[in-house]
Scaffold this motif. Structure first.
Motif, PDB file in Angstrom:
ATOM      1  N   THR A   1     -41.416 -11.622 -22.236  1.00 59.99           N
ATOM      2  CA  THR A   1     -41.987 -12.952 -22.470  1.00 59.99           C
ATOM      3  C   THR A   1     -41.018 -14.036 -22.025  1.00 59.99           C
ATOM      4  O   THR A   1     -41.420 -15.032 -21.396  1.00 59.99           O
TER       5      THR A   1
ATOM      6  N   MET B   1     -49.237  -8.753 -19.781  1.00 62.55           N
ATOM      7  CA  MET B   1     -47.794  -8.724 -19.587  1.00 62.55           C
ATOM      8  C   MET B   1     -47.382  -7.650 -18.584  1.00 62.55           C
ATOM      9  O   MET B   1     -46.435  -7.835 -17.811  1.00 62.55           O
TER      10      MET B   1
ATOM     11  N   TYR C   1     -53.387  -8.297 -24.328  1.00 61.43           N
ATOM     12  CA  TYR C   1     -52.092  -8.962 -24.145  1.00 61.43           C
ATOM     13  C   TYR C   1     -51.134  -8.074 -23.348  1.00 61.43           C
ATOM     14  O   TYR C   1     -50.435  -8.553 -22.441  1.00 61.43           O
TER      15      TYR C   1
ATOM     16  N   LEU D   1     -41.071 -14.223 -18.364  1.00 63.49           N
ATOM     17  CA  LEU D   1     -42.272 -14.901 -17.886  1.00 63.49           C
ATOM     18  C   LEU D   1     -42.110 -16.415 -17.943  1.00 63.49           C
ATOM     19  O   LEU D   1     -42.401 -17.117 -16.967  1.00 63.49           O
TER      20      LEU D   1
END
Length: 286
Positions: free
Chosen positions: A105, A234, A230, A108
């Motif tokens: 995350t 990802m 999710y 990202l």
């Protein structure tokens, strides 16, 4: 084994999930086509197959589901289609997964390309993209509904909760081996395709265990569906990209991977407490 007198025999609770998994994969290949899996025509036809399995799978539950579950709960409750506890079940487990994916995350949101996600045009184009719908909506929905919401109640007819969490992902992982055939058709060497499929089998099985655990903890179908969506968004953590970063950034991102794993370990138990989600269906099962 810790099962009740009303529970199903071993063969019923084992062969039925196997039949469901085979049926799910077989339904994807009933359509004669010369196109590859990412072609819009192939995707549309497989959407029909996914819809068919979504309708058929509950029939397996009503026929072969754990008798003690069917006697004490409605079919919708067994499948995790209920309102009590839905809001926390749709939020907390996803946040838990975000913590687990803290490293990816951070990668990202430190990537300049993340800005595209704030553009309305990106979402407008995504909603017109059949691949996007498959990866983020239809596949997570149909797979979690078949392999978790419908398969778990059948396995619980003979197996304990812990055994079910370990066994159900095997059907889920094996089901992904059909991608091996598609890669070979594209010209990929058999050995390479097999090794890639084994890798895919490993991480889908691990995810399947996690997903089954969340379903049994919350008693909600929405939980594994949203978490699956999710995780598809990802993707698998790109360790090679981490190694390509300059030293300071590589150290920072690596620490985020470690921190995410530590935080996940400490918050897993309290966040998955059945009381939070009013889960009186699976909470007291052995």
């Amino acid at each position: 084994m810790g099962f009740n007198q009303t529970d199903n025999p071993f063969l019923v609770s084992t062969l039925t999930p196997l039949l469901m998994g085979v049926s799910y994969v077989a339904s994807l290949y009933v359509w004669p086509t010369k196109h590859e899996r990412d072609h819009p025509d192939t995707i549309k036809r497989r959407f029909v197959s996914a819809a068919f399995m979504t309708v058929i799978s509950p029939l397996f539950v009503t026929t072969f589901g754990a008798p003690h579950l069917l006697q004490q709960n409605s079919l919708c409750e067994i499948l995790g289609l209920r309102l009590p506890g839905l809001i926390p079940a749709s939020i907390f487990p996803v946040l838990l997964t975000v913590i687990l994916f803290l490293g990816p995350t951070v990668m990202l949101f430190t990537d300049p390309r993340v800005r595209v996600y704030w553009l309305p045009m990106y979402w407008k184009q995504s909603l017109k993209d059949w691949i996007w719908w498959r990866n983020h909506v239809v596949a997570p929905f149909s797979e979690e509904f078949t392999f978790r919401a419908c398969m778990v109640p059948i396995l619980l007819g003979y197996y304990t909760k812990k055994q079910t969490m370990l066994i159900s992902p095997l059907f889920f992982g094996v089901a992904h081996f059909h991608h091996m055939v598609e890669r070979i058709r594209k010209g990929q060497p058999i050995l390479t395709s097999f090794l890639f499929s084994m890798f895919q089998f490993t991480y889908t099985t691990i995810f399947g265990t996690y997903s089954a655990f969340l379903f049994l903890s919350t008693g909600h179908f929405a939980t594994p569906f949203l978490v699956h969506a999710y995780c598809n968004f990802m993707g698998f953590p790109d360790i090679a990209e981490v190694l390509s970063f300059e030293p300071k950034k590589r150290l920072f991102v690596s620490l985020m991977f470690i921190l995410g794993a530590i935080l996940f370990y400490f918050v897993l138990t309290p966040v998955t407490s059945a009381n939070i989600y009013l889960n009186f269906i699976y909470a007291d099962l052995p």
